[in-house]
Motif scaffolding. Structure first.
Motif, mmCIF file in Angstrom:
data_model
loop_
_atom_site.group_PDB
_atom_site.id
_atom_site.type_symbol
_atom_site.label_atom_id
_atom_site.label_comp_id
_atom_site.label_asym_id
_atom_site.label_seq_id
_atom_site.Cartn_x
_atom_site.Cartn_y
_atom_site.Cartn_z
ATOM 1 N N LYS B 2 31.419 37.091 28.920
ATOM 2 C CA LYS B 2 30.434 37.920 29.809
ATOM 3 C C LYS B 2 31.261 39.150 30.193
ATOM 4 O O LYS B 2 32.321 39.024 30.666
ATOM 5 C CB LYS B 2 29.730 37.201 30.772
ATOM 6 C CG LYS B 2 28.529 36.344 30.490
ATOM 7 C CD LYS B 2 28.086 35.724 31.939
ATOM 8 C CE LYS B 2 26.885 34.827 31.455
ATOM 9 N NZ LYS B 2 26.598 33.873 32.524
ATOM 10 N N GLU B 9 24.934 43.159 33.028
ATOM 11 C CA GLU B 9 25.830 41.893 32.270
ATOM 12 C C GLU B 9 25.667 41.925 31.009
ATOM 13 O O GLU B 9 24.323 42.085 30.459
ATOM 14 C CB GLU B 9 25.376 40.611 33.076
ATOM 15 C CG GLU B 9 26.334 39.597 32.703
ATOM 16 C CD GLU B 9 25.787 38.192 33.330
ATOM 17 O OE1 GLU B 9 26.136 37.982 34.495
ATOM 18 O OE2 GLU B 9 25.281 37.539 32.687
ATOM 19 N N THR B 11 26.158 39.683 27.348
ATOM 20 C CA THR B 11 27.234 38.478 26.855
ATOM 21 C C THR B 11 27.347 38.617 25.364
ATOM 22 O O THR B 11 26.451 38.970 24.401
ATOM 23 C CB THR B 11 26.161 37.408 27.164
ATOM 24 O OG1 THR B 11 25.713 37.138 28.557
ATOM 25 C CG2 THR B 11 26.676 35.863 26.770
ATOM 26 N N THR B 15 34.563 35.396 21.778
ATOM 27 C CA THR B 15 35.390 35.917 22.970
ATOM 28 C C THR B 15 36.534 37.014 22.107
ATOM 29 O O THR B 15 36.711 37.005 20.892
ATOM 30 C CB THR B 15 36.232 34.932 23.581
ATOM 31 O OG1 THR B 15 37.090 34.159 22.510
ATOM 32 C CG2 THR B 15 35.294 33.891 24.231
ATOM 33 N N ASP B 54 36.960 38.667 28.835
ATOM 34 C CA ASP B 54 35.883 37.993 29.688
ATOM 35 C C ASP B 54 35.949 38.574 31.192
ATOM 36 O O ASP B 54 37.014 38.656 31.818
ATOM 37 C CB ASP B 54 36.065 36.303 29.781
ATOM 38 C CG ASP B 54 34.538 35.795 30.486
ATOM 39 O OD1 ASP B 54 33.562 36.030 29.957
ATOM 40 O OD2 ASP B 54 34.904 35.202 31.564
#
Lengths: 199, 67
Positions: B2, B9, B11, B15, B54
């Motif tokens: 995130k 925000e 998502t 990663t 993140d």
């Protein structure tokens, strides 16, 4: 009693705003800031006034051929004789931007070409970290796409974020003027954040 | 992961993306962008080598001709 408008003008006398580009955004934004009383306006542009500018820029027929910074300084003083105007009749570059705008609390990005907007933004954000940069993006044509404002740390972006100028989608007075006024209003909102009214 | 992307925000299923990958995933198609990662300007030539992690705060401003 001193009016609210006069108190605001007195308060704004000590502030400095830079205008990068004296075209459709810059000329109109500068006029609004001069009307409200911003004391020091730094304008930079290398161009001269042309007949084709008069569809949206704050110049007059008898100013065609003058350097834009000179014509705009005249018009700012016609609106408010007590402000200080500093003109720079040259192309802004990463070498001269930090020096010319060093005193400015706020810098208005008012270029037309996207690569120049990028150059100015990267330079100001890196080299003049105390100033807030207020950019314009998305203003072409005459559709009714809603305008938006995005606010970040020391960076504000005003425009419809969609309509780019091209051959079929020219810059026109209403939408260019709206974005110029949005930029001026964001500038006032920052400059007046600690302003308190005297009864 | 995130991240905060333009004050919202966002998502991502994977990663460890680069800025260039975030830009292409989000379909940011304008040629001229101003990008700041955690408040620091990242120039175009560094988008492919700069990683977004993140919790990062990423700003991608689209620059359109006209003024």
């Amino acid at each position: 009693m001193i009016t609210v408008i006069q108190q605001i003008a007195d308060y704004l006398r000590n502030f400095s705003v830079g205008i990068a580009g004296a075209g459709g955004l810059g000329s109109n934004c500068a006029i609004a800031l001069a009307r409200t009383g911003v004391g020091n306006i730094y304008i930079a542009d290398f161009d001269i006034v042309e007949a084709s500018n008069l569809n949206r820029q704050y110049f007059f027929l008898n100013q065609i051929g003058l350097p834009k910074v000179e014509a705009l300084a005249q018009n700012l003083h016609q609106v408010n004789a007590s402000i200080n105007v500093v003109s720079f009749n040259e192309r802004l570059t990463t070498d001269n931007i930090p020096e010319f705008f060093a005193q400015c609390n706020i810098i208005i990005e008012a270029f037309d070409k996207a690569d120049q907007k990028q150059m100015l933004a990267e330079c100001v954000l890196q080299k003049i970290p105390d100033a807030t940069l207020i950019m314009g993006t998305g203003l072409a044509g005459y559709k009714t796409t809603p305008f938006q404002t995005s606010r970040f740390n020391k960076l504000i972006v005003c425009g419809d974020m969609e309509n780019e100028v091209d051959e079929l989608n020219p810059p026109m007075a209403p939408r260019v003027g709206i974005v110029a006024m949005m930029q001026a209003n964001e500038a006032l909102n920052i400059l007046l954040k600690d302003f308190t009214l005297k009864k | 992961m995130k991240i905060n992307l333009n004050n919202r925000e966002a998502t991502f299923e994977v990663t460890d993306l680069t800025i260039a990958e975030v830009i292409s995933t989000c379909n940011f198609t304008y040629k001229r962008l101003v990008v700041r990662l955690n408040g620091k300007v990242v120039r175009s030539e560094d988008h492919e080598i700069t990683r977004v992690n993140d919790g990062d705060k990423l700003e991608v401003i689209h620059l359109m001709a006209g003024g």
